[in-house]
Design an enzyme around this catalytic site. Sequence first.
Site, PDB file in Angstrom:
ATOM      1  CG  HIS A  22      -2.121  -0.875   1.037  1.00  0.00           C
ATOM      2  ND1 HIS A  22      -2.044  -2.242   1.202  1.00  0.00           N
ATOM      3  CD2 HIS A  22      -3.401  -0.591   0.693  1.00  0.00           C
ATOM      4  CE1 HIS A  22      -3.242  -2.761   0.967  1.00  0.00           C
ATOM      5  NE2 HIS A  22      -4.075  -1.779   0.655  1.00  0.00           N
ATOM      6  CE1 TYR A  41     -10.323   2.520   1.841  1.00  0.00           C
ATOM      7  CE2 TYR A  41     -10.282   2.587  -0.534  1.00  0.00           C
ATOM      8  CZ  TYR A  41     -10.462   1.883   0.627  1.00  0.00           C
ATOM      9  OH  TYR A  41     -10.775   0.551   0.587  1.00  0.00           O
ATOM     10  CD1 TRP A  76      -6.474  -3.991  -4.142  1.00  0.00           C
ATOM     11  CD2 TRP A  76      -4.427  -3.501  -4.861  1.00  0.00           C
ATOM     12  NE1 TRP A  76      -5.750  -3.554  -3.061  1.00  0.00           N
ATOM     13  CE2 TRP A  76      -4.482  -3.249  -3.482  1.00  0.00           C
ATOM     14  CE3 TRP A  76      -3.230  -3.269  -5.540  1.00  0.00           C
ATOM     15  CZ2 TRP A  76      -3.391  -2.782  -2.759  1.00  0.00           C
ATOM     16  CZ3 TRP A  76      -2.142  -2.793  -4.815  1.00  0.00           C
ATOM     17  CH2 TRP A  76      -2.241  -2.564  -3.444  1.00  0.00           C
ATOM     18  CD1 TRP A  77     -10.031  -6.389  -4.277  1.00  0.00           C
ATOM     19  CD2 TRP A  77     -11.657  -7.402  -5.418  1.00  0.00           C
ATOM     20  NE1 TRP A  77     -11.175  -5.653  -4.113  1.00  0.00           N
ATOM     21  CE2 TRP A  77     -12.188  -6.252  -4.803  1.00  0.00           C
ATOM     22  CE3 TRP A  77     -12.488  -8.191  -6.202  1.00  0.00           C
ATOM     23  CZ2 TRP A  77     -13.527  -5.894  -4.931  1.00  0.00           C
ATOM     24  CZ3 TRP A  77     -13.816  -7.832  -6.334  1.00  0.00           C
ATOM     25  CH2 TRP A  77     -14.324  -6.697  -5.700  1.00  0.00           C
TER      26      TRP A  77
END
Length: 104
Positions: A22, A41, A76-77
């Site tokens: 991240h 976020y 991404w998942w």
Amino acid sequence: MIRKAFVMSVNPGEEAEYERRHRPIWNELAAVLKSHGAHNYSIFLHPQTLQLFAYVEIEDEARWNAIAQTPICQKWWKHMGDIMPSNQDTSPVAQGLKEVFHLS
């Protein structure tokens, strides 16, 4: 703005890797989040429970939900699936939270 919060978790021993992935997230993913109305976020880690607390401000629920159908989100998942619990569709296991207090 709509305030959303939810919890996820990271697999034991994968905390540093989760943070590394991240810092930063992919530019393409950041662009999709922003273009779909996501603002402010943040994700926080509780080191003892390995819970991830996520907070995001969104412009519209439909636009937020549409992110899941984008190729970059699905990529991404899959990228994150080896370090956190995931559903059959590779989305992270997440539980939405009900807001019970807000001070503005």
